[in-house]
Design a protein around this motif. Structure first.
Motif, PDB file in Angstrom:
ATOM      1  N   PHE A 132       0.848  -1.203   0.000  1.00 42.42           N
ATOM      2  CA  PHE A 132       0.000   0.000   0.000  1.00 42.42           C
ATOM      3  C   PHE A 132       0.885   1.256   0.000  1.00 42.42           C
ATOM      4  N   GLY A 133       1.934   1.217   0.837  1.00 44.92           N
ATOM      5  CA  GLY A 133       2.871   2.342   0.894  1.00 44.92           C
ATOM      6  C   GLY A 133       3.591   2.528  -0.432  1.00 44.92           C
ATOM      7  N   LEU A 134       4.029   1.406  -1.028  1.00 52.80           N
ATOM      8  CA  LEU A 134       4.720   1.490  -2.329  1.00 52.80           C
ATOM      9  C   LEU A 134       3.777   2.070  -3.384  1.00 52.80           C
ATOM     10  N   ASP A 135       2.505   1.679  -3.268  1.00 52.64           N
ATOM     11  CA  ASP A 135       1.505   2.186  -4.224  1.00 52.64           C
ATOM     12  C   ASP A 135       1.373   3.705  -4.105  1.00 52.64           C
ATOM     13  N   LEU A 136       1.320   4.189  -2.858  1.00 49.98           N
ATOM     14  CA  LEU A 136       1.205   5.648  -2.661  1.00 49.98           C
ATOM     15  C   LEU A 136       2.397   6.363  -3.298  1.00 49.98           C
ATOM     16  N   ILE A 137       3.585   5.776  -3.131  1.00 48.73           N
ATOM     17  CA  ILE A 137       4.791   6.418  -3.681  1.00 48.73           C
ATOM     18  C   ILE A 137       4.725   6.422  -5.208  1.00 48.73           C
ATOM     19  N   LEU A 138       4.458   5.247  -5.796  1.00 49.79           N
ATOM     20  CA  LEU A 138       4.425   5.161  -7.262  1.00 49.79           C
ATOM     21  C   LEU A 138       3.335   6.077  -7.841  1.00 49.79           C
ATOM     22  N   TYR A 139       2.181   6.047  -7.195  1.00 52.19           N
ATOM     23  CA  TYR A 139       1.044   6.868  -7.643  1.00 52.19           C
ATOM     24  C   TYR A 139       1.423   8.349  -7.648  1.00 52.19           C
ATOM     25  N   ASN A 140       2.033   8.787  -6.551  1.00 52.50           N
ATOM     26  CA  ASN A 140       2.350  10.215  -6.446  1.00 52.50           C
ATOM     27  C   ASN A 140       3.508  10.614  -7.350  1.00 52.50           C
ATOM     28  N   VAL A 141       4.470   9.710  -7.520  1.00 60.06           N
ATOM     29  CA  VAL A 141       5.575  10.003  -8.446  1.00 60.06           C
ATOM     30  C   VAL A 141       5.006  10.192  -9.856  1.00 60.06           C
ATOM     31  N   MET A 142       4.070   9.320 -10.238  1.00 64.35           N
ATOM     32  CA  MET A 142       3.467   9.440 -11.579  1.00 64.35           C
ATOM     33  C   MET A 142       2.668  10.740 -11.699  1.00 64.35           C
ATOM     34  N   THR A 143       1.933  11.089 -10.626  1.00 68.37           N
ATOM     35  CA  THR A 143       1.141  12.330 -10.677  1.00 68.37           C
ATOM     36  C   THR A 143       2.054  13.543 -10.827  1.00 68.37           C
ATOM     37  N   VAL A 144       3.195  13.512 -10.133  1.00 66.03           N
ATOM     38  CA  VAL A 144       4.112  14.652 -10.192  1.00 66.03           C
ATOM     39  C   VAL A 144       4.795  14.723 -11.563  1.00 66.03           C
ATOM     40  N   TYR A 145       5.328  13.590 -12.034  1.00 66.99           N
ATOM     41  CA  TYR A 145       6.122  13.628 -13.270  1.00 66.99           C
ATOM     42  C   TYR A 145       5.280  13.619 -14.547  1.00 66.99           C
ATOM     43  N   PHE A 146       4.177  12.898 -14.522  1.00 62.86           N
ATOM     44  CA  PHE A 146       3.352  12.850 -15.736  1.00 62.86           C
ATOM     45  C   PHE A 146       2.212  13.868 -15.662  1.00 62.86           C
ATOM     46  N   THR A 147       2.047  14.535 -14.523  1.00 65.52           N
ATOM     47  CA  THR A 147       0.951  15.471 -14.194  1.00 65.52           C
ATOM     48  C   THR A 147      -0.397  14.728 -14.137  1.00 65.52           C
ATOM     49  N   ALA A 148      -1.366  15.418 -13.563  1.00 65.85           N
ATOM     50  CA  ALA A 148      -2.677  14.775 -13.380  1.00 65.85           C
ATOM     51  C   ALA A 148      -3.557  14.896 -14.616  1.00 65.85           C
ATOM     52  N   SER A 149      -3.069  15.555 -15.656  1.00 67.20           N
ATOM     53  CA  SER A 149      -3.888  15.717 -16.862  1.00 67.20           C
ATOM     54  C   SER A 149      -4.258  14.361 -17.451  1.00 67.20           C
ATOM     55  N   ILE A 150      -5.490  14.279 -17.920  1.00 67.35           N
ATOM     56  CA  ILE A 150      -5.969  13.018 -18.482  1.00 67.35           C
ATOM     57  C   ILE A 150      -5.590  12.970 -19.953  1.00 67.35           C
ATOM     58  N   ARG A 151      -4.970  11.859 -20.370  1.00 66.76           N
ATOM     59  CA  ARG A 151      -4.534  11.743 -21.756  1.00 66.76           C
ATOM     60  C   ARG A 151      -5.262  10.565 -22.412  1.00 66.76           C
ATOM     61  N   ARG A 152      -5.243  10.560 -23.718  1.00 64.18           N
ATOM     62  CA  ARG A 152      -5.849   9.425 -24.416  1.00 64.18           C
ATOM     63  C   ARG A 152      -5.173   9.235 -25.763  1.00 64.18           C
TER      64      ARG A 152
END
Lengths: 286, 396
Positions: free
Chosen positions: A99-119
């Motif tokens: 769960f902790g690893l998930d929070l880290i990976l999730y937030n790293v992705m949000t920071v580096y890829f931004t929260a914008s939705i892509r398709r």
């Protein structure tokens, strides 16, 4: 009610559910780890597939070799460095760690890829069957999902590493006595689980938006499919995924989409009550 | 004697720290920077931070005879309503903020506003538009968005006047406060004009497959399809409509095309001719107080700093703290109750338009722009004063 259309919709979605569930099921079955990072690994694969498409302009399906290698290495590293330290601890410990690893990976992705939705905005059109239509990109995803699930099944059945994984799943002490290095098998298994998640994610870009916001939904689907289909069983994950897809499809039509998830969860509870191993589960994984 | 010295020291320290605390104006904000609402929450954060920078660059807010800088104390509540409530408590009790800005969306605004009311702290929401959130008698809650019913009435009137054959409306809405309210209001607005609501369903948060609901909608043969939800839902919805070959002469996504991410997310082909209604568009020409004198000033400043066009979320969230700015300057005080009273009587013009809170705390109704994506650009269909295009049919 257009039954054929609903079956087509359900099988297409269900095949994708199966492909995200097999890796989750494998890790749970072999390592007894409920891998909470699985949903974020699907999203990571989706981001890699999306950027591959953005840079090359090619169908994200062609990103699969690159995504497979990347996510396998990430998974194997996560297992070796973090999860292996507590792999024998009670399931709650590994659940908290992932769960902790998930929070880290999730937030790293949000920071580096931004929260914008892509398709991936390609469209391959539909096959018109008269009373129903088959979207070609959904067909791609379904075929590919079945293909990777089938390949994993054959790898576990027919290769020495596959047999080693199955042996560790059945009895890790006996496997160790037979000369199998259990820690390596754990790392490879987690790597394969992550690879399956990543590959499913890369292919999913054809039909779903790419956003970290979907990681929870992916994880929930994998969990429900595993419980319905049965832990440690690839045919079980496949069956569970297809069943869930078809149930959701008919329920969404008949009782409204807001109730289809409730129905799926109710069926999961029912299966847990009457057959804790899941419909096609392997004994010992209830 | 020693005891008295200690007591005097403590009293002096308390006085000094109290005076120091007044050296800046602390405004607290729980933001959805991660989680399902991150896309929208970040837009809110960007606008609020920009307002703080511009105000501080100008020396701060005039409080009586001195100007005080503003400090925005913000935390990520991870799009989790319970966490938003905890953070609001922390902002009030630990960070000692004077005022609050509410988080994204009607649901989370309602949760945090309840906490704010308990501690009698004013809270302004910039992205909550469901009247049910404001009709709870909470005297400390204000919102810069106008009510939803004026929004859906305008849509129904425009569509029926431009396409008189619009007789059958199908609605698919996310089961969440704002999207459900839009759906309910749209159904009411349509019925009032004699349009039949031939399909009305809700979908759960996190739904990944809408094709079965859309198959049922297809069978109802609508002339007007309305999808509501947040960006991720609407992109999925529009894509899956195309997958099963569902279309109608009018396709509306609220608030879809009002934000650029929707158009980029679905792609130019599927975004084409989709309509939406919104609370602000850069084509409107408002003039007023605050760091940006005109709508164009805000648009240019935002675009220069963020390399992107502002949407209504950015505008409403940059405008919300201007209401605090005006109320503090009027009362010459940071007293929460005085500022609250000033907010309740406030009537100001800003780059975002008029801000005048009604009896329930919501910004009063006004003409809101109806948009349509035409040739990959957002055009305004209504109000006539700023309209630059005519309604077009959706052809696939």
């Amino acid at each position: 009610m257009n039954t054929i259309q609903l079956i087509i919709n359900g099988l297409g979605t269900g095949a994708f559910y199966a492909s995200i569930a097999v890796g989750f099921s494998l890790v749970w079955g072999v390592l007894n780890v409920i891998n909470m990072v699985h949903g974020s690994l699907v999203v990571l694969g989706a981001f890699l597939g999306f950027f591959f498409w953005k840079i090359t302009g090619l169908n994200p399906v062609f990103s699969v070799p690159f995504v497979a290698v990347s996510t396998f290495l990430i998974g194997a590293t996560l297992q070796s460095v973090f999860i292996n330290k507590v792999v024998s601890a009670p399931v709650l410990t590994t659940l908290t760690l992932t769960f902790g690893l998930d929070l880290i990976l999730y937030n790293v992705m949000t920071v580096y890829f931004t929260a914008s939705i892509r398709r991936v905005t390609t469209s391959y059109g539909n096959i018109d069957l008269g009373s129903a239509v088959v979207p070609i990109d959904r067909l791609y995803v379904a075929i590919f999902a079945l293909l990777i699930t089938g390949i994993l099944y054959l790898v576990l059945r027919m290769t020495s590493i596959g047999r080693a994984i199955v042996a560790v799943r059945m009895d890790k002490t006996a496997a160790a006595l037979m000369g199998i290095w259990v820690k390596s098998v754990y790392a490879i298994t987690f790597g394969i689980g992550a690879m399956m998640a990543g590959v499913a994610g890369a292919v999913s870009t054809l039909i779903y938006p790419v956003t970290t916001g979907l990681s929870g939904a992916f994880l929930l689907k994998a969990f429900i499919v595993c419980v319905i289909g049965g832990l440690g069983s690839i045919p079980g994950a496949l069956f569970g995924g297809l069943l869930l897809g078809v149930i959701e499809s008919f329920a969404g039509y008949a009782i409204g989409p807001q109730n289809s998830l409730t129905l799926a969860l109710a069926i999961m509870l029912f299966v847990l009550l009457v057959k804790p191993t899941g419909l096609m589960g392997v004994k010992g994984f209830d | 004697m020693k005891r008295y010295v200690s007591l005097i020291s403590i009293a002096l320290l308390a006085t000094v720290s109290s005076a120091m605390a007044q050296e800046k104006i602390k405004i607290g904000s729980a933001l959805a920077l991660t989680g399902g609402l991150a896309d929208e929450g970040i837009k809110q954060a960007v606008a609020q931070r920009m307002w703080v920078r511009r105000v501080n660059e100008a020396g701060g807010i005039q409080v009586g005879d001195k100007k005080l800088p503003v400090e925005l104390v913000e935390y990520d509540y991870q799009s989790d309503g319970n966490r938003a409530a905890q953070i609001t408590e922390k902002l009030i009790n630990v960070d000692k903020v004077s005022f609050l800005l509410a988080p994204y969306g009607s649901g989370h605004t309602k949760i945090t506003a309840t906490v704010a009311e308990r501690y009698q702290v004013p809270i302004i929401s910039c992205v909550a538009s469901s009247e049910s959130v404001f009709n709870t008698g909470n005297k400390y809650l204000f919102g810069t968005l106008a009510s939803l019913n004026s929004l859906t009435d305008a849509m129904a009137h425009l569509f029926q006047s431009k396409m008189p054959n619009t007789k059958r409306l199908a609605i698919l809405a996310r089961d969440d406060v704002f999207p459900k309210s839009v759906a309910d209001e749209a159904a009411k607005s349509a019925k009032a004009l004699g349009i039949d609501v031939v399909y009305f369903e809700l979908y759960a948060t996190g739904t990944m497959d809408q094709t079965s609901a859309l198959s049922a909608m297809k069978a109802s043969k609508p002339d007007w399809i309305l999808g509501t939800g947040y960006n991720q839902d609407l992109i999925l919805l529009r894509k899956q409509m195309s997958d099963i070959g569902l279309t109608a002469p009018i396709v509306s996504m609220v608030i879809g095309p009002a934000v650029r991410d929707f158009i980029d997310g679905v792609g130019p082909s599927l975004a084409e001719n989709v309509t939406a209604v919104t609370w602000w568009h850069q084509s409107q020409k408002f003039t007023g107080i605050g760091p940006w004198r005109t709508s164009a000033d805000f648009y240019n400043d935002f675009k220069k700093e963020n390399k992107a066009e502002p949407d209504f979320v950015n505008a409403a969230c940059a405008a919300a703290p201007i209401a605090y700015q005006a109320a503090i300057e009027q009362t010459k005080s940071l007293d929460r109750n005085k500022v609250r009273d000033a907010l309740s009587h406030l009537d100001i013009q800003t780059f975002y338009g008029r801000i005048k809170f009604g009896q329930n705390g919501m910004n009063e109704a006004r003409d809101m722009p109806i948009l349509q994506v035409q040739d990959n650009e957002v055009k305004v269909l209504y109000p006539p004063a700023v309209a630059n295009a005519e309604l077009r049919r959706v052809d696939h």
